[in-house]
Design a protein around this motif. Structure first.
Motif, PDB file in Angstrom:
ATOM      1  N   UNK A 368      39.493  29.816  43.405  1.00  0.00           N
ATOM      2  CA  UNK A 368      39.006  30.596  42.263  1.00  0.00           C
ATOM      3  C   UNK A 368      39.479  32.038  42.368  1.00  0.00           C
ATOM      4  N   UNK A 369      39.390  32.634  43.553  1.00  0.00           N
ATOM      5  CA  UNK A 369      39.824  34.029  43.711  1.00  0.00           C
ATOM      6  C   UNK A 369      41.334  34.152  43.533  1.00  0.00           C
ATOM      7  N   UNK A 370      42.065  33.157  43.974  1.00  0.00           N
ATOM      8  CA  UNK A 370      43.513  33.190  43.762  1.00  0.00           C
ATOM      9  C   UNK A 370      43.856  33.113  42.279  1.00  0.00           C
ATOM     10  N   UNK A 371      43.072  32.327  41.542  1.00  0.00           N
ATOM     11  CA  UNK A 371      43.307  32.224  40.106  1.00  0.00           C
ATOM     12  C   UNK A 371      43.027  33.566  39.430  1.00  0.00           C
ATOM     13  N   UNK A 372      41.933  34.231  39.829  1.00  0.00           N
ATOM     14  CA  UNK A 372      41.626  35.549  39.286  1.00  0.00           C
ATOM     15  C   UNK A 372      42.726  36.549  39.628  1.00  0.00           C
ATOM     16  N   UNK A 373      43.242  36.467  40.864  1.00  0.00           N
ATOM     17  CA  UNK A 373      44.314  37.376  41.279  1.00  0.00           C
ATOM     18  C   UNK A 373      45.582  37.142  40.475  1.00  0.00           C
ATOM     19  N   UNK A 374      45.879  35.887  40.182  1.00  0.00           N
ATOM     20  CA  UNK A 374      47.069  35.576  39.389  1.00  0.00           C
ATOM     21  C   UNK A 374      46.930  36.142  37.980  1.00  0.00           C
TER      22      UNK A 374
END
Length: 622
Positions: A368-374
């Motif tokens: 989820x955090x990687x998706x937000x970062x992307x």
């Protein structure tokens, strides 16, 4: 001077005819635009469809016209309970028998709508997803004749979209319970991931997919360095959009309240809107925004989805949006009528630091955090590009385009420069503090060291003895902030997870420090000068292509429209949109037959307002 009273929907006969006949007679348009004709024909024929079409592209007609042609009632699933009344009012104004069922109605009102549905007296019925999934509603629809199901704001079903609604997950039941009823799902913008997720969750794999160009050529995109953003916003409104309706998006409720108060203190009619306000206040503020001209709504992203106000002339962001998808959806609320409009964003270093920190602190797993970062990385790339903003935006949605000539980077090209040496200086400062002294600091302190400023904090920490002290005087404070911001955007610098916004190097920083990686940067624009302007400049600019007589008549028509809207308790656009008024002002039809040829003047509106409009036109001297 007043027009005829709009008749209640129950007194209207059901419109009958082919799709094109209905488009002309009911909605007042001579022809379909873009993919509309293909979509309408496909759904009329009983086919399922997934429609991706930008805000203002005419999505509503893609289900409204088929619902009028096919036998039965079209059921529209929408999350916008607060706007259903306005949506129904707009349809009734053109003679469509429309109703809604939601939690705002009394038991008697609900029973009356249900009776009319079962009697075949409704063309369109709006439902919230929460009501649709109730078994009682399912049983009601089982007994009715349903022409189609339209799933509006379909991105709400997707975990990849920017406005996820869990209640939408149950909408796959439409395919199972009513397999013979065509379904059309619609959304304004979607990446490939969102598109695929909508398809899977709504069981639309065998549906025909219509993906229009997401381009909104009438919107001018501008992103400026943040420097007292409220003052910058005021400058934008006074010099370019005085008297115009607009939306200002803010990240927090506190910023919404302060921004609205600031604008009111400066003589701008502004209102706040956020989830912390009580429901009555939110509804009242939304109603004023929709029904009055020239209101500026300061809001969090809780406001705007489904707002069908065609004459919003600007959308401003004074905080960095979390994703390109959300940003594009929000800016798309400007200029739905196709007239020139502005999408303006003030963006600065603190935005990047704050967003990175919010991602680190967010709930959810690593994915989820990687998706937000992307999402954030894509938004930063848009802000930092030296190329055409529109090309970058459309590329995000998988669409190729040419430089538009209608964004800030096209109108005032931005230079790129080799920022490798400044990057090395700043990263070296971070390394020395971290490795030699086990210290971490934020951007402001690092820049003070590089500029050689003997601040109390620099002296207290003994940082004036560092070898990097004063090695950055070739750049200004603002330029150094740009360096930090762009290093963060490129992943060459990171915000530490200590909660204080301190900066640390990343794995990629090593290549820059060793000289094996070149760092190209966007040149920081010079600090803009303060400008002043009179209220009313916005309307004058938007109608700069009208001659003096037409502009005066346009304003008189707006005043007449406001009187009509006020007397009926409906938004002004329900009477006529600005595009229709502009055409009236330039062509000056003198007969009902000529008036019928104006875009947006269908049969019902001709009967309701025709004589009154002709009176305004004849009473206004050339």
């Amino acid at each position: 001077m007043s027009g005829m009273t709009v008749l209640p929907a129950t007194e209207d006969a059901r419109p009958v005819g082919t799709a094109l006949e209905l488009l002309r007679r009911v909605f007042g348009y001579e022809s379909f635009r873009g993919d509309q004709q293909q979509i309408v024909d496909h759904v009329i024929g009983g086919g399922d469809a997934l429609v991706l079409m930008p805000t203002g592209g005419g999505k509503s007609l893609c289900y409204q016209v088929p619902a009028l042609v096919r036998e039965g009632t079209g059921v529209v699933i929408s999350p916008l309970i607060a706007l259903m009344q306005d949506q129904v009012d707009a349809l009734r104004a053109v003679g469509v028998r429309a109703e809604f069922l939601n939690s705002t109605q009394s038991l008697d009102e609900v029973r009356d709508v249900e009776r009319r549905l079962l009697a075949g007296e409704l063309d369109l019925l709006y439902l919230a997803p929460e009501r649709l999934i109730l078994e009682r509603t399912g049983q009601l629809l089982d007994r009715a004749t349903i022409s189609l199901f339209a799933i509006d704001e379909a991105h709400c079903v997707s975990q990849w979209g920017h406005d996820f609604r869990r209640d939408y997950l149950a909408l796959s039941m439409l395919a199972d319970r009513w397999p013979s009823v065509p379904r059309i799902a619609l959304t304004a913008t979607a990446t490939e991931a969102t598109h695929a997720d909508i398809t899977a969750r709504l069981k639309l794999g065998s549906a025909r997919h219509f993906v229009s160009s997401f381009d909104r050529p009438n919107i001018r995109y501008r992103i400026v360095p943040k420097d007292e953003p409220r003052r910058q916003l005021l400058d934008l409104i006074k010099t370019e959009h005085g008297g115009d309706a607009g939306i200002v998006y803010c990240l927090s409720r506190n910023t919404v309240e302060k921004t609205a108060k600031f604008l009111v203190d400066q003589g701008i009619p502004a209102l706040p809107y956020h989830a912390g306000l009580d429901a009555r206040t939110r509804a009242a503020n939304q109603s004023r925004f929709l029904r009055e001209d020239g209101i500026v709504m300061c809001a969090t992203i809780a406001f705007g989805m489904g707002i069908d106000k065609p004459d919003v002339r600007f959308v401003a962001h004074i905080d960095l949006p979390k994703s390109v998808e959300g940003y594009y959806q929000e800016t798309g609320r400007a200029g739905r009528d196709g007239l020139p409009s502005t999408a303006w964003l003030a963006y600065g270093l603190q935005d990047v630091v704050q967003q990175r920190r919010m991602i680190d602190d967010s709930e959810g797993d690593l994915a989820h955090r990687r998706r937000l970062s992307a999402h954030l990385d894509a938004m930063l790339a848009l802000c930092e590009t030296i190329g055409c903003r529109r090309v970058q935006l459309l590329a995000y949605f998988g669409q190729a385009s040419e430089p538009c000539g209608n964004c800030d980077t096209c109108l005032e090209p931005v230079a790129g420069w080799d920022g490798t040496v400044p990057a090395q200086k700043l990263l070296s400062t971070v390394v020395r503090l971290q490795r030699e002294r086990n210290q971490r600091f934020g951007a402001g302190h690092l820049i003070d060291i590089l500029l050689g400023k003997l601040t109390p904090r620099v002296q207290q920490q003994g940082h004036d003895t560092l070898t990097v002290f004063g090695i950055g005087t070739d750049l200004t404070d603002m330029q150094w902030r740009g360096v930090v911001r762009q290093l963060l955007a490129q992943g060459l610098l990171a915000v530490n997870d200590d909660g204080f916004g301190t900066l640390v190097i990343t794995e990629a920083s090593g290549a820059v420090l060793s000289g094996t990686r070149t760092v190209m940067m966007r040149e920081e624009p010079k600090r803009p000068s303060r400008r002043s302007g009179a209220r009313g400049a916005g309307l004058a600019k938007a109608n700069s292509d009208l001659d003096a007589d037409a502009a005066a008549l346009f304003q008189r028509l707006r005043e007449w429209r406001a009187e009509q809207a006020r007397s009926q308790g409906v938004p002004a656009y329900v009477v006529f949109g600005d595009a229709t008024l502009r055409e009236l002002a330039t062509t000056r039809p003198s007969t009902l037959a000529a008036l019928a040829g104006i875009g947006g003047v269908g049969q019902k509106k001709l009967e309701t307002y025709g004589e009154a409009v002709l009176e305004v036109l004849s009473a206004t001297p050339r």
